[in-house]
Design a protein around this motif. Structure first.
Motif, PDB file in Angstrom:
ATOM      1  N   ILE A   1      44.107  -4.804   8.422  1.00  0.00           N
ATOM      2  CA  ILE A   1      43.668  -6.210   8.552  1.00  0.00           C
ATOM      3  C   ILE A   1      42.275  -6.363   8.458  1.00  0.00           C
ATOM      4  O   ILE A   1      41.668  -7.795   8.098  1.00  0.00           O
ATOM      5  CB  ILE A   1      44.320  -7.050   9.943  1.00  0.00           C
ATOM      6  CG1 ILE A   1      44.368  -8.339   9.927  1.00  0.00           C
ATOM      7  CG2 ILE A   1      43.491  -6.251  11.275  1.00  0.00           C
ATOM      8  CD1 ILE A   1      45.029  -8.910  11.086  1.00  0.00           C
ATOM      9  N   GLN A   2      41.378  -5.317   8.777  1.00  0.00           N
ATOM     10  CA  GLN A   2      40.095  -5.464   8.748  1.00  0.00           C
ATOM     11  C   GLN A   2      39.565  -5.316   7.475  1.00  0.00           C
ATOM     12  O   GLN A   2      39.262  -4.121   7.063  1.00  0.00           O
ATOM     13  CB  GLN A   2      39.293  -4.408   9.610  1.00  0.00           C
ATOM     14  CG  GLN A   2      39.761  -4.581  11.295  1.00  0.00           C
ATOM     15  CD  GLN A   2      38.832  -3.541  12.024  1.00  0.00           C
ATOM     16  OE1 GLN A   2      37.802  -3.677  12.088  1.00  0.00           O
ATOM     17  NE2 GLN A   2      39.671  -2.588  12.670  1.00  0.00           N
ATOM     18  N   THR A   3      39.155  -6.221   6.523  1.00  0.00           N
ATOM     19  CA  THR A   3      38.767  -6.066   5.221  1.00  0.00           C
ATOM     20  C   THR A   3      37.379  -5.375   5.006  1.00  0.00           C
ATOM     21  O   THR A   3      37.370  -4.478   4.372  1.00  0.00           O
ATOM     22  CB  THR A   3      38.723  -7.717   4.576  1.00  0.00           C
ATOM     23  OG1 THR A   3      39.909  -8.225   4.931  1.00  0.00           O
ATOM     24  CG2 THR A   3      38.691  -7.493   2.992  1.00  0.00           C
ATOM     25  N   GLN A   4      36.509  -5.764   6.056  1.00  0.00           N
ATOM     26  CA  GLN A   4      34.908  -5.280   5.625  1.00  0.00           C
ATOM     27  C   GLN A   4      35.015  -3.938   5.862  1.00  0.00           C
ATOM     28  O   GLN A   4      34.535  -3.109   5.064  1.00  0.00           O
ATOM     29  CB  GLN A   4      33.832  -6.101   6.344  1.00  0.00           C
ATOM     30  CG  GLN A   4      32.714  -6.373   5.733  1.00  0.00           C
ATOM     31  CD  GLN A   4      31.794  -6.918   6.484  1.00  0.00           C
ATOM     32  OE1 GLN A   4      32.423  -7.524   7.552  1.00  0.00           O
ATOM     33  NE2 GLN A   4      30.625  -6.900   6.392  1.00  0.00           N
ATOM     34  N   LYS A   5      35.663  -3.311   6.930  1.00  0.00           N
ATOM     35  CA  LYS A   5      35.684  -2.118   7.236  1.00  0.00           C
ATOM     36  C   LYS A   5      36.470  -1.280   6.314  1.00  0.00           C
ATOM     37  O   LYS A   5      36.216   0.145   5.953  1.00  0.00           O
ATOM     38  CB  LYS A   5      36.193  -1.879   8.669  1.00  0.00           C
ATOM     39  CG  LYS A   5      35.442  -1.085   9.842  1.00  0.00           C
ATOM     40  CD  LYS A   5      36.138  -1.218  10.927  1.00  0.00           C
ATOM     41  CE  LYS A   5      35.340  -0.315  11.757  1.00  0.00           C
ATOM     42  NZ  LYS A   5      35.653  -0.137  13.223  1.00  0.00           N
TER      43      LYS A   5
ATOM     44  N   GLY B   1      47.135   0.043   8.953  1.00  0.00           N
ATOM     45  CA  GLY B   1      45.949   0.429  10.000  1.00  0.00           C
ATOM     46  C   GLY B   1      44.966   1.510   9.564  1.00  0.00           C
ATOM     47  O   GLY B   1      44.705   2.491  10.616  1.00  0.00           O
ATOM     48  N   ALA B   2      44.386   1.445   8.466  1.00  0.00           N
ATOM     49  CA  ALA B   2      43.806   2.804   7.976  1.00  0.00           C
ATOM     50  C   ALA B   2      42.374   2.574   8.264  1.00  0.00           C
ATOM     51  O   ALA B   2      41.610   3.541   7.792  1.00  0.00           O
ATOM     52  CB  ALA B   2      44.197   3.104   6.625  1.00  0.00           C
ATOM     53  N   ALA B   3      41.879   1.391   8.621  1.00  0.00           N
ATOM     54  CA  ALA B   3      40.217   1.161   8.451  1.00  0.00           C
ATOM     55  C   ALA B   3      39.571   1.980   9.432  1.00  0.00           C
ATOM     56  O   ALA B   3      38.473   2.379   9.325  1.00  0.00           O
ATOM     57  CB  ALA B   3      40.019  -0.354   8.777  1.00  0.00           C
TER      58      ALA B   3
ATOM     59  N   ASN C   1      51.305   2.905  10.917  1.00  0.00           N
ATOM     60  CA  ASN C   1      50.449   3.287  11.934  1.00  0.00           C
ATOM     61  C   ASN C   1      49.846   2.109  12.504  1.00  0.00           C
ATOM     62  O   ASN C   1      49.262   2.344  13.790  1.00  0.00           O
ATOM     63  CB  ASN C   1      49.228   4.345  11.206  1.00  0.00           C
ATOM     64  CG  ASN C   1      48.008   4.384  12.241  1.00  0.00           C
ATOM     65  OD1 ASN C   1      48.135   5.189  13.124  1.00  0.00           O
ATOM     66  ND2 ASN C   1      47.009   3.729  11.830  1.00  0.00           N
ATOM     67  N   ALA C   2      49.624   1.103  12.034  1.00  0.00           N
ATOM     68  CA  ALA C   2      48.808  -0.136  12.670  1.00  0.00           C
ATOM     69  C   ALA C   2      49.529  -0.340  14.023  1.00  0.00           C
ATOM     70  O   ALA C   2      50.795  -0.688  14.162  1.00  0.00           O
ATOM     71  CB  ALA C   2      48.940  -1.425  11.824  1.00  0.00           C
TER      72      ALA C   2
END
Ligand SMILES: NC(=O)C1=CN([C@@H]2O[C@H](COP(=O)(O)OP(=O)(O)OC[C@H]3O[C@@H](n4cnc5c(N)ncnc54)[C@H](O)[C@@H]3O)[C@@H](O)[C@H]2O)C=CC1
Ligand SMILES: CC/C=C\C[C@H](O)/C=C/C=C\C=C\C=C\C(=O)[C@@H](O)C/C=C\CCC(=O)O
Length: 257
Positions: free
Chosen positions: A36-40, A11-13, A90-91
């Protein structure tokens, strides 16, 4: 203390995971950022690589609710960095309308991440030892009637942390378990908490309890990971009481470790 250490952060984005990762990089650690958020995540990777060096961090798309996905990401991080010695589970989400998803991410994801961390780090099976930090919440220590399912995931995680930390074999494994329990903190997850049945009541509680700045939670996090022995410890961070510690086996809270 953190120099030369290699962290795996879920959950590091954005939000706390991003802030923990940056704090670790600032201290000289290497970080595998996952989300899970690839672009970010990829944007963050390029920003942080520019600032700290290409060899200091990498991003991997990883959905913690998939054990297979998590395992692949751990393996990729180990291939890139050689080993992992700090796992930060953390996610998390705060969606009261989707209890199953929340349990799979907040609880199952953290349990799977912890188990993989132990598997990779345990000295008695060829690892180098290390620390697992589970990010729970003060909502894992006190009941909050407005968010009961979220509380269930976080109470579960605190119970998991305490149980793992009391394993007498941890010494030979060289692994420690620490747990971070922030109260309301200024990140996007607070948008979720306003989607509950009685949003006005949540707003009232938030007004009473206050909102942590992210930086204060990072301070609590760093004190936990930099402690030579954090096994079994719980650190709470709140706008009202600041950073408080509960050492393993104690029921007292204090303002220093
Ligand atoms: N902000 C707050 O008030 C508090 C937050 N926490 C906990 O802190 C942790 C981080 O949350 P925040 O940074 O505040 O929220 P956030 O919403 O800003 O960040 C959560 C991150 O987790 C990621 N994520 C969501 N589902 C995922 C999945 N299946 N796999 C991998 N990553 C996924 C999101 O993409 C996002 O980047 C959570 O576990 C949360 O429960 C605990 C106490 C207080
Ligand atoms: C969807 C959830 C998203 C984020 C929640 C996050 O993890 C944080 C929760 C943290 C703390 C919640 C605290 C709630 C406290 C209470 O409900 C009451 O027990 C306290 C009420 C008033 C406080 C004033 C006082 O201290 O007397």
């Amino acid at each position: 203390m953190l120099l030369q250490r290699t962290a795996f952060v879920t959950g590091a984005a954005q939000g706390l995971g991003k802030a923990f990762s940056e704090a670790l990089l600032e201290k000289g650690a290497r970080v595998c950022l996952t989300d899970i958020q690839t672009q970010k995540g990829l944007l963050l990777e390029s920003e942080l690589q520019k600032k700290y060096g290409k060899d200091k961090c990498m991003f991997m798309q990883c959905d913690v609710s998939s054990a297979t996905n998590l395992r692949k990401s751990f393996n990729a991080a180990v291939s890139q960095f050689g080993h992992i010695d700090l796992v930060v589970n953390n996610a998390g989400i705060g969606d009261e309308s989707n209890m199953e998803k929340m349990i799979n991410i907040n609880l199952m994801g953290a349990i799977a991440g912890s188990a993989l961390g132990v598997e990779h780090m345990r000295k008695d099976k060829g690892g180098k030892g290390g620390v697992v930090i589970n990010v729970a919440s003060t909502a894992g220590l006190i009941p909050v009637y407005l968010i009961p399912s979220y509380c269930a995931t976080k109470f579960g995680l605190v119970g998991y942390h305490r149980s793992c930390a009391s394993n007498p074999h941890l010494k030979e494994m060289g692994v420690q378990f620490g747990c971070l329990c922030p109260a309301f903190t200024d990140t996007d997850i607070l948008k979720d908490v306003l989607k509950v049945e009685y949003p006005e009541e949540v707003k009232g509680i938030i007004q009473q309890v206050g909102i942590n700045p992210v930086e204060r939670v990072v301070q609590g996090f760093l004190q936990l990971v930099e402690s030579p022995n954090c096994n079994g410890d719980i650190v709470t961070v709140s706008a009202q009481d600041g950073i408080q510690y509960q050492k393993k086996g104690s029921n007292k809270w204090s303002s220093h470790l």
